[in-house]
Design an enzyme around this catalytic site. Sequence first.
Site, PDB file in Angstrom:
ATOM      1  N   LYS A 124      60.378  28.868   1.828  1.00 33.82           N
ATOM      2  CA  LYS A 124      60.252  30.168   2.480  1.00 33.82           C
ATOM      3  C   LYS A 124      59.414  31.084   1.603  1.00 33.82           C
ATOM      4  O   LYS A 124      59.421  30.958   0.375  1.00 33.82           O
ATOM      5  CB  LYS A 124      61.646  30.794   2.692  1.00 33.82           C
ATOM      6  CG  LYS A 124      61.612  32.233   3.206  1.00 33.82           C
ATOM      7  CD  LYS A 124      63.002  32.841   3.290  1.00 33.82           C
ATOM      8  CE  LYS A 124      62.902  34.300   3.687  1.00 33.82           C
ATOM      9  NZ  LYS A 124      64.213  34.958   3.824  1.00 33.82           N
ATOM     10  N   GLU A 133      70.328  46.956   2.876  1.00 36.79           N
ATOM     11  CA  GLU A 133      70.801  45.755   2.169  1.00 36.79           C
ATOM     12  C   GLU A 133      71.358  46.033   0.777  1.00 36.79           C
ATOM     13  O   GLU A 133      70.636  46.470  -0.126  1.00 36.79           O
ATOM     14  CB  GLU A 133      69.662  44.740   2.064  1.00 36.79           C
ATOM     15  CG  GLU A 133      70.102  43.410   1.473  1.00 36.79           C
ATOM     16  CD  GLU A 133      69.072  42.313   1.635  1.00 36.79           C
ATOM     17  OE1 GLU A 133      69.355  41.183   1.224  1.00 36.79           O
ATOM     18  OE2 GLU A 133      67.984  42.583   2.183  1.00 36.79           O
ATOM     19  N   GLY A 156      66.669  37.256   8.625  1.00 35.22           N
ATOM     20  CA  GLY A 156      66.644  36.954  10.042  1.00 35.22           C
ATOM     21  C   GLY A 156      66.802  38.252  10.802  1.00 35.22           C
ATOM     22  O   GLY A 156      67.832  38.924  10.681  1.00 35.22           O
ATOM     23  N   SER A 157      65.777  38.672  11.547  1.00 38.98           N
ATOM     24  CA  SER A 157      65.762  40.019  12.121  1.00 38.98           C
ATOM     25  C   SER A 157      65.202  40.035  13.539  1.00 38.98           C
ATOM     26  O   SER A 157      64.459  39.138  13.948  1.00 38.98           O
ATOM     27  CB  SER A 157      64.892  40.950  11.254  1.00 38.98           C
ATOM     28  OG  SER A 157      65.266  40.902   9.904  1.00 38.98           O
ATOM     29  N   GLU A 173      66.318  30.577   7.843  1.00 37.71           N
ATOM     30  CA  GLU A 173      65.858  31.612   6.904  1.00 37.71           C
ATOM     31  C   GLU A 173      67.046  32.270   6.217  1.00 37.71           C
ATOM     32  O   GLU A 173      67.036  32.505   5.000  1.00 37.71           O
ATOM     33  CB  GLU A 173      65.040  32.656   7.672  1.00 37.71           C
ATOM     34  CG  GLU A 173      64.485  33.770   6.792  1.00 37.71           C
ATOM     35  CD  GLU A 173      63.767  34.838   7.600  1.00 37.71           C
ATOM     36  OE1 GLU A 173      63.607  35.957   7.070  1.00 37.71           O
ATOM     37  OE2 GLU A 173      63.383  34.569   8.761  1.00 37.71           O
ATOM     38  N   ALA A 188      65.456  36.699   0.279  1.00 39.87           N
ATOM     39  CA  ALA A 188      65.306  37.650   1.379  1.00 39.87           C
ATOM     40  C   ALA A 188      64.073  38.533   1.188  1.00 39.87           C
ATOM     41  O   ALA A 188      63.517  39.050   2.160  1.00 39.87           O
ATOM     42  CB  ALA A 188      66.556  38.525   1.498  1.00 39.87           C
ATOM     43  N   GLY A 220      58.077  43.986   4.971  1.00 37.66           N
ATOM     44  CA  GLY A 220      57.811  42.555   4.819  1.00 37.66           C
ATOM     45  C   GLY A 220      58.552  41.748   5.862  1.00 37.66           C
ATOM     46  O   GLY A 220      59.440  42.255   6.559  1.00 37.66           O
ATOM     47  N   GLU A 225      57.215  42.340  13.317  1.00 38.01           N
ATOM     48  CA  GLU A 225      58.429  42.663  12.560  1.00 38.01           C
ATOM     49  C   GLU A 225      58.141  43.709  11.489  1.00 38.01           C
ATOM     50  O   GLU A 225      58.920  44.642  11.298  1.00 38.01           O
ATOM     51  CB  GLU A 225      59.012  41.400  11.924  1.00 38.01           C
ATOM     52  CG  GLU A 225      60.311  41.655  11.181  1.00 38.01           C
ATOM     53  CD  GLU A 225      60.964  40.379  10.662  1.00 38.01           C
ATOM     54  OE1 GLU A 225      61.550  40.435   9.566  1.00 38.01           O
ATOM     55  OE2 GLU A 225      60.878  39.345  11.357  1.00 38.01           O
ATOM     56  N   LYS A 279      59.761  47.518  11.096  1.00 43.82           N
ATOM     57  CA  LYS A 279      60.445  47.963   9.881  1.00 43.82           C
ATOM     58  C   LYS A 279      59.849  49.244   9.306  1.00 43.82           C
ATOM     59  O   LYS A 279      60.537  49.985   8.595  1.00 43.82           O
ATOM     60  CB  LYS A 279      60.424  46.837   8.832  1.00 43.82           C
ATOM     61  CG  LYS A 279      61.354  45.685   9.197  1.00 43.82           C
ATOM     62  CD  LYS A 279      61.237  44.525   8.228  1.00 43.82           C
ATOM     63  CE  LYS A 279      62.245  43.427   8.571  1.00 43.82           C
ATOM     64  NZ  LYS A 279      62.101  42.231   7.712  1.00 43.82           N
TER      65      LYS A 279
END
Length: 400
Positions: free
Chosen positions: A145, A198, A215-216, A242, A305, A363, A378, A382
């Site tokens: 990843k 987070e 994961g979003s 992920e 992450a 990111g 994504e 964000k």
Amino acid sequence: MISKQKAVIEHELLDDYEVGDFFIETPKRAILGKGVFMHVPAGEPYQNQMEGLSDRVASALKKAKEQGHPRPVVTGAVPFDYYKKACLLVPESIEIAPSLQLEERAVSGSASVTVNRLISNPSPEHYKQGVMQGIERIRSGELDKIVLSRSLEVSLNEPVDLPQLLRNLAYQNKHGYTFAAPIEYGNQKASLIGASPELLVSRQGMYAIANPLAGSRPRSENPVENQRREEELLSSPKDLHEHAVVVEAVVKGLRPLLKTIEVPEKPSVVYTETMMHLSTVIKGELLKADISSLDLAIALQPTPAVCGAPTEKARQAITKIEPFDRGFFTGTIGWCDAEGDGEWVVTIRCAEANGDSLRLFAGAGVVSESKPEEELAETAAKFQTMLRAMGIDTEQLKDI
């Protein structure tokens, strides 16, 4: 329920914030640090700054107490690149009050601004090309990843009203971690400000908690659509993979420091104002009483992450693919007291502010099944946390 008297105290903490102060509000507390009693010294130049950082922090706390500080606490930020200097200090004064996150808070006033210039770095097309490079590295077996990000450089017609921006972030993001801290690059000073969903890790007494997110999906204004997206997220092989990579790395980082560790079998979904994320809350009892919250944070930073896996290979790939220095983005921000208790938050949904310019960051996690167009979307979603709090018309993001 928090009493009215306590509510007034917490509101004063937020209202008393000035540029250059440290502020963080978590689900449990709000902390305001003013002035500089003592800086935590940096490590040797061109060396890994994480080596010996915990000892330097412990030494600063001890010296501050010996020099008469009534309640020494180290506050500040640690960058993504562990060869870069952390910005940590013992404030002259520290105030702590219960959090009012769940109280009804109406945003007073406006942080609305006029934008002179809005530039994506890299451009959307180059970002998608970078995602393809990441996918190729994964499919070749080099990586499992990689997290690839972009920045949004914003130039305004007047200096940013940071206290109002911080207030808007705190009021609009009721379940996360709102923060502001002074940072430095060489001789240049700026403010790191944001609202992260987070928690990297917290320590209270002999117990530690970590809460990795990975994961979003963007949130919709339609509750039925949100339910559909949540179900999709919980059953998505790409997102579950992920997330599992991140959880595995967090457990691996914490295990040598914990006597016991609890890991749920399946992730849940948490919501922010603009996003939904897969979440796993990991708990454990410390192996030894002298393991501080910063020790735990150093053991985890950076998680997959925000970086990728394997960590070092992903970090090296990021430096080749991303055309900018992340600075404190995807580092950690928080506090640690003389007993070792503290909270450290992943610095995402944030910006670096200096005068009339800001640099926002976002990111997305890339795995073999990723699609460049979706990862670009994504990152755009964000950016919304900061843009909304600033009062920037998000229609301007259409081509960015």
